[in-house]
Design an enzyme around this catalytic site. Structure first.
Site, PDB file in Angstrom:
ATOM      1  N   GLU A  15      -5.467  -8.489   0.681  1.00 23.85           N
ATOM      2  CA  GLU A  15      -6.116  -8.131   1.953  1.00 23.85           C
ATOM      3  C   GLU A  15      -7.590  -7.878   1.703  1.00 23.85           C
ATOM      4  O   GLU A  15      -7.969  -7.272   0.684  1.00 23.85           O
ATOM      5  CB  GLU A  15      -5.536  -6.845   2.572  1.00 23.85           C
ATOM      6  CG  GLU A  15      -4.161  -6.995   3.150  1.00 23.85           C
ATOM      7  CD  GLU A  15      -3.669  -5.717   3.837  1.00 23.85           C
ATOM      8  OE1 GLU A  15      -4.505  -4.918   4.316  1.00 23.85           O
ATOM      9  OE2 GLU A  15      -2.436  -5.534   3.861  1.00 23.85           O
TER      10      GLU A  15
ATOM     11  N   GLU B  54       0.805  -1.226   0.000  1.00 23.48           N
ATOM     12  CA  GLU B  54       0.000   0.000   0.000  1.00 23.48           C
ATOM     13  C   GLU B  54       0.839   1.278   0.000  1.00 23.48           C
ATOM     14  O   GLU B  54       0.765   2.080   0.940  1.00 23.48           O
ATOM     15  CB  GLU B  54      -0.952  -0.004   1.205  1.00 23.48           C
ATOM     16  CG  GLU B  54      -1.924  -1.161   1.190  1.00 23.48           C
ATOM     17  CD  GLU B  54      -2.928  -1.121   2.346  1.00 23.48           C
ATOM     18  OE1 GLU B  54      -2.829  -0.225   3.200  1.00 23.48           O
ATOM     19  OE2 GLU B  54      -3.823  -1.978   2.377  1.00 23.48           O
TER      20      GLU B  54
END
Ligand code: IFM
Length: 445
Positions: free
Chosen positions: A354, A167
């Site tokens: 995720e 991320e």
């Protein structure tokens, strides 16, 4: 249990975690300080002064945690390496005890029949590198490539695929633009070099991994962006936000260019950080897989103040997690179909690296089971609509240190009592285990 999710044979099931969120033992085994150790020690930085000093004590309890994974019947385990265990100052000499820890972890996973999927960087930059500018300093990308080569040389004989970064959008925005996460800079748009240098680091690390015959992935936090209305102003704002959150971190990798950020008043060189040849380097090693971290869509309207070209609008009428995040499973389908439509043949196979939700502490886990079931339904629909998705890794195995929220947000299939370190599987643990078994049974024999 009937298998209601129509996912293909060989689809891979996993869970995800990250080093600072679970390992603890921050001063053991020669580990050096990371930006998160320093940030969390600052009064007021993390809710109730929580830190990752002990977290889930996974550093000592990893055998118990791998038994929990074995009980789920997982194909894969996504975890991150703490750079400061491997190189305590982010450069120079290797710390043998740190590498030995990951060696033991990898061997124990393989012994349990679980394929390790390590992430090289999940936000815990060595503080020594932060003192030299962190991700605002171009040289951090070179240091990352060195560190990648060290761990790939040690573990690459047993670990086939690697995720470079987790991320980079969230790390840039929370860590460098807003100051909510470590290292705590509030630079707003002057944070953009931290995006470019992370991507440069990805490019250099990807080359190092490929040279060693290893597969390369990246895990991006992506969100489908909806305009709050069909007005030109809202649509333009949504496009600007999409460029910043999503395309800034996928276009250079898949199309070899940065998206147009002129709505932000930002030129193509991202604050002067992009040099000749950088974009070629970032995209030079094709991704073997794109990791997608999905939690919720984003609704965007025209700006309400002059600083940014968008404002965030609420998403009403849907359930909300304990974190107050809206639950919109179909957003995952829309996101995946949108990626396929935008990138076409340039889109590598996708893995959901995720997806999960924080809930109240109690063990009645209906909310999480419904959340996971809804998202897997949406995922199966995306697959039926032609998107090549190879796996699903839920966040997370254990309740853990949720960054600025400390231990207040609980994302685990397994409840953790942080006083005693007792692990208690929630109902979603059994549900996920049975789902994985049913999926396998369907293709057995
Ligand atoms: O806990 C985080 C993780 O570290 C990165 N992705 C989102 C998760 C939930 O907030």
């Amino acid at each position: 249990m009937p298998n209601r999710f129509d996912l293909p044979a060989g689809f891979r099931w996993g869970v995800s975690t990250a080093a600072y969120q679970i390992e603890g033992a921050v001063t053991e085994g020669g580990r050096g300080p990371s930006v998160w150790d320093v940030f969390a020690a600052r009064p007021g930085a993390v809710r109730d002064g929580h830190t990752g000093a002990v977290a889930c004590d996974h550093y000592h309890r990893y055998p118990e945690d791998i038994e929990l994974m074995r009980g789920l019947g997982l194909d894969g385990y996504r975890f991150s390496l703490a750079w400061t265990r491997v190189q305590p100052t982010g450069a120079g000499p290797v710390n043998p005890a740190g590498l030995a820890f990951y060696d033991r972890l990898v061997d124990a996973l393989l012994e349990a029949g679980i394929t390790p999927l390590p992430t090289l960087f999940h936000w815990d930059l060595p503080q020594a590198l932060e003192d030299r500018g962190g991700w605002l300093d171009r040289d951090t990308a070179n240091r990352f490539a060195d560190y990648t080569a060290i761990v790939a040389d040690r573990l690459g004989d047993r670990v086939p695929a690697w995720i470079t970064l987790n991320e980079p959008f969230v790390h840039m925005v929370y860590g460098y633009a807003l100051g909510i996460h470590a290292p705590g800079h509030a630079l707003m748009l002057d944070a953009l070099p931290a995006a470019h240098h992370q991507l440069l680091a990805h490019g250099l690390a990807a080359a190092a991994l490929r040279e060693r015959g290893l597969e390369v992935m990246i895990a991006n936090n992506l969100t489908p962006v909806r305009a709050a209305s069909s007005s030109d102003a809202d649509v333009a704002a949504a496009q600007a936000y999409d460029a910043l959150h999503n395309r800034l971190f996928t276009d250079p990798l898949l199309l070899g260019r940065y998206p147009d950020l002129s709505a932000f008043g930002v030129a193509d060189d991202l604050g002067g950080s992009v040099r000749d040849g950088d974009l070629k380097l970032i995209g030079a090693t094709p991704l073997d897989g794109l990791g997608v971290n999905y939690y919720n869509p984003t609704r965007i309207a025209a700006p309400t103040d002059p600083g940014l070209p968008f404002s965030e609008a609420p998403i009403e009428g849907v359930p909300r997690t304990a974190f107050d995040w809206p639950v919109v499973p179909d957003g995952l389908r829309g996101l995946l179909v949108g990626l396929r439509d935008r990138y076409g043949a340039a889109l590598p196979p996708v893995t959901i690296t995720e997806n999960g939700c924080s809930t109240a502490e109690d063990l009645d886990d209906t909310f999480r089971v419904d959340y996971l079931a809804g998202h897997l339904d949406a995922l199966a629909t995306a697959v039926a609509q032609g998107v090549d998705v190879r796996g699903y890794f839920t966040w997370s195995l254990l309740d853990n240190f949720e960054w600025a929220e400390g231990y207040h947000q609980r994302f685990g299939l397994v409840h953790v009592d942080f006083g005693t370190q007792r692990r208690t599987p929630r109902a979603s643990y059994a549900w996920y285990r049975d789902l994985i078994a049913a999926h396998r049974a369907r293709f057995a024999g």
